[in-house]
Motif scaffolding. Structure first.
Motif, PDB file in Angstrom:
ATOM      1  N   ALA A 121      56.575 -13.022  53.179  1.00 46.37           N
ATOM      2  CA  ALA A 121      57.239 -14.165  52.551  1.00 46.37           C
ATOM      3  C   ALA A 121      57.690 -13.816  51.137  1.00 46.37           C
ATOM      4  CB  ALA A 121      56.302 -15.366  52.533  1.00 46.37           C
ATOM      5  N   ARG A 122      56.839 -13.116  50.398  1.00 42.63           N
ATOM      6  CA  ARG A 122      57.186 -12.698  49.037  1.00 42.63           C
ATOM      7  C   ARG A 122      58.410 -11.786  49.049  1.00 42.63           C
ATOM      8  NH1 ARG A 122      54.264 -12.224  44.306  1.00 42.63           N
ATOM      9  NH2 ARG A 122      52.346 -12.801  45.407  1.00 42.63           N
ATOM     10  N   GLN A 123      58.447 -10.856  49.996  1.00 44.48           N
ATOM     11  CA  GLN A 123      59.575  -9.931  50.088  1.00 44.48           C
ATOM     12  C   GLN A 123      60.871 -10.658  50.407  1.00 44.48           C
ATOM     13  OE1 GLN A 123      58.119  -7.235  53.074  1.00 44.48           O
ATOM     14  NE2 GLN A 123      56.886  -6.044  51.629  1.00 44.48           N
ATOM     15  N   ILE A 124      60.800 -11.643  51.289  1.00 44.72           N
ATOM     16  CA  ILE A 124      61.997 -12.389  51.678  1.00 44.72           C
ATOM     17  C   ILE A 124      62.495 -13.267  50.532  1.00 44.72           C
ATOM     18  CG2 ILE A 124      62.857 -14.220  53.195  1.00 44.72           C
ATOM     19  CD1 ILE A 124      60.984 -13.108  55.381  1.00 44.72           C
ATOM     20  N   VAL A 125      61.604 -14.007  49.930  1.00 48.09           N
ATOM     21  CA  VAL A 125      61.981 -14.908  48.845  1.00 48.09           C
ATOM     22  C   VAL A 125      62.390 -14.129  47.611  1.00 48.09           C
ATOM     23  CG1 VAL A 125      61.120 -16.680  47.257  1.00 48.09           C
ATOM     24  CG2 VAL A 125      60.533 -16.790  49.688  1.00 48.09           C
ATOM     25  N   GLY A 126      61.696 -13.025  47.355  1.00 49.34           N
ATOM     26  CA  GLY A 126      61.919 -12.234  46.145  1.00 49.34           C
ATOM     27  C   GLY A 126      60.716 -12.343  45.235  1.00 49.34           C
ATOM     28  N   ALA A 127      60.213 -11.197  44.800  1.00 45.25           N
ATOM     29  CA  ALA A 127      58.964 -11.173  44.038  1.00 45.25           C
ATOM     30  C   ALA A 127      59.025 -12.008  42.765  1.00 45.25           C
ATOM     31  CB  ALA A 127      58.598  -9.726  43.696  1.00 45.25           C
ATOM     32  N   GLU A 128      60.188 -12.038  42.103  1.00 46.64           N
ATOM     33  CA  GLU A 128      60.299 -12.787  40.845  1.00 46.64           C
ATOM     34  C   GLU A 128      60.206 -14.291  41.076  1.00 46.64           C
ATOM     35  OE1 GLU A 128      60.570 -11.731  37.556  1.00 46.64           O
ATOM     36  OE2 GLU A 128      59.863  -9.891  38.515  1.00 46.64           O
ATOM     37  N   ARG A 129      60.734 -14.744  42.187  1.00 45.22           N
ATOM     38  CA  ARG A 129      60.758 -16.188  42.465  1.00 45.22           C
ATOM     39  C   ARG A 129      59.482 -16.672  43.140  1.00 45.22           C
ATOM     40  NH1 ARG A 129      66.655 -17.030  45.345  1.00 45.22           N
ATOM     41  NH2 ARG A 129      67.971 -16.889  43.489  1.00 45.22           N
ATOM     42  N   ALA A 178      49.236 -10.268  55.124  1.00 42.31           N
ATOM     43  CA  ALA A 178      50.465  -9.572  55.514  1.00 42.31           C
ATOM     44  C   ALA A 178      51.627 -10.547  55.653  1.00 42.31           C
ATOM     45  CB  ALA A 178      50.248  -8.813  56.827  1.00 42.31           C
ATOM     46  N   ASP A 179      51.371 -11.731  56.190  1.00 35.75           N
ATOM     47  CA  ASP A 179      52.430 -12.727  56.340  1.00 35.75           C
ATOM     48  C   ASP A 179      52.889 -13.237  54.978  1.00 35.75           C
ATOM     49  OD1 ASP A 179      52.167 -12.419  59.069  1.00 35.75           O
ATOM     50  OD2 ASP A 179      50.936 -14.220  59.334  1.00 35.75           O
ATOM     51  N   ARG A 180      51.957 -13.434  54.068  1.00 34.42           N
ATOM     52  CA  ARG A 180      52.336 -13.891  52.723  1.00 34.42           C
ATOM     53  C   ARG A 180      53.089 -12.798  51.977  1.00 34.42           C
ATOM     54  NH1 ARG A 180      46.868 -15.691  52.925  1.00 34.42           N
ATOM     55  NH2 ARG A 180      46.272 -14.177  51.330  1.00 34.42           N
ATOM     56  N   VAL A 183      60.109 -19.906  57.498  1.00 36.11           N
ATOM     57  CA  VAL A 183      59.960 -20.739  56.300  1.00 36.11           C
ATOM     58  C   VAL A 183      60.421 -19.977  55.059  1.00 36.11           C
ATOM     59  CG1 VAL A 183      58.308 -21.895  54.799  1.00 36.11           C
ATOM     60  CG2 VAL A 183      58.099 -22.109  57.287  1.00 36.11           C
ATOM     61  N   ALA A 184      60.057 -18.709  54.962  1.00 29.35           N
ATOM     62  CA  ALA A 184      60.449 -17.905  53.808  1.00 29.35           C
ATOM     63  C   ALA A 184      61.964 -17.759  53.731  1.00 29.35           C
ATOM     64  CB  ALA A 184      59.778 -16.534  53.865  1.00 29.35           C
ATOM     65  N   GLU A 185      62.611 -17.603  54.870  1.00 25.10           N
ATOM     66  CA  GLU A 185      64.073 -17.507  54.889  1.00 25.10           C
ATOM     67  C   GLU A 185      64.699 -18.820  54.403  1.00 25.10           C
ATOM     68  OE1 GLU A 185      65.913 -14.966  55.283  1.00 25.10           O
ATOM     69  OE2 GLU A 185      64.816 -13.485  56.483  1.00 25.10           O
TER      70      GLU A 185
END
Length: 205
Positions: free
Chosen positions: A117-125, A112-114, A88-90
């Motif tokens: 997700a933050r790392q994949i999406v990008g912390a700013e977004r 850990a999963d969230r 989903v994050a991708e």
């Protein structure tokens, strides 16, 4: 399974900046997390309507809906849930890169999963939205009858019953849906969207 050496990321002639300038969009991902029955999907779909009315292109990624297609091969054990969130994050990242705002509504019970997700999406977004409603309230609502099935032992790995939920420690937004009206919650969500857009493109709130 590692990446194959023959796989190379391809880029086109249209830059992300060009795309976002053309669309007039500042993409972000609002990640709704909370127990089943807390109101994640309800708020996401209501927010989608409000954003589209303001000409903000967006899409809802709903946990149940994606398990009908993209994630239909996954179960509900910890490993499967982690893979579900990764996929989903991708998708959210790709949609953000296309200029869309993403409203992702997933229980996503583990911190850990969230974080992944933050790392994949990008912390700013990535904007974590904790839809906070106590277990007894969610169980009392039980719109899909899932808590009853879980209590009878018909559902395994059900969050809040025989699987843990780890509340966010520092979410961008905390919505108390056991006490707040939908309109109050939507007001907080719109304020977060406006803050982000104002910061990144100089819009007035």
């Amino acid at each position: 399974m590692g990446k194959r050496e023959s796989v190379t990321w391809q880029t086109g002639s249209l830059s992300l900046h060009d795309r976002l300038h053309k669309l007039g969009q500042v993409p972000m991902t609002l990640w709704f997390t909370g127990l089943s029955g807390a109101g994640k999907s309800t708020l996401a779909f209501r927010l989608e309507r409000l954003l589209v009315e303001r000409d903000i292109l967006c899409v809802v990624l709903d946990g149940d809906n994606l398990r009908h297609g993209l994630c239909q091969d996954l179960g509900f054990d910890a490993e499967s849930r982690a893979e579900n969130i990764r996929r989903v994050a991708e998708v959210a990242r790709l949609m953000n890169d296309a200029g869309l705002t993403v409203l992702a509504a997933f229980i996503s019970p583990l911190a850990a999963d969230r974080t992944l997700a933050r790392q994949i999406v990008g912390a700013e977004r990535f904007h974590e939205v904790f839809v906070n409603s106590p277990l007894h309230i969610c169980e009392g609502r039980d719109p899909k009858g899932l808590y009853k099935k879980a209590r009878r032992g018909e559902l395994e790995h059900f969050t809040g019953i025989d699987a843990p939920y780890e509340p966010p420690l520092q979410p961008a937004i905390r919505l108390d849906t056991s006490d707040w009206s939908i309109e109050t919650c939507l007001g907080s969500l719109m304020a977060e969207v406006q803050r982000y857009r104002a910061r990144d493109c100089g819009e007035s709130e």
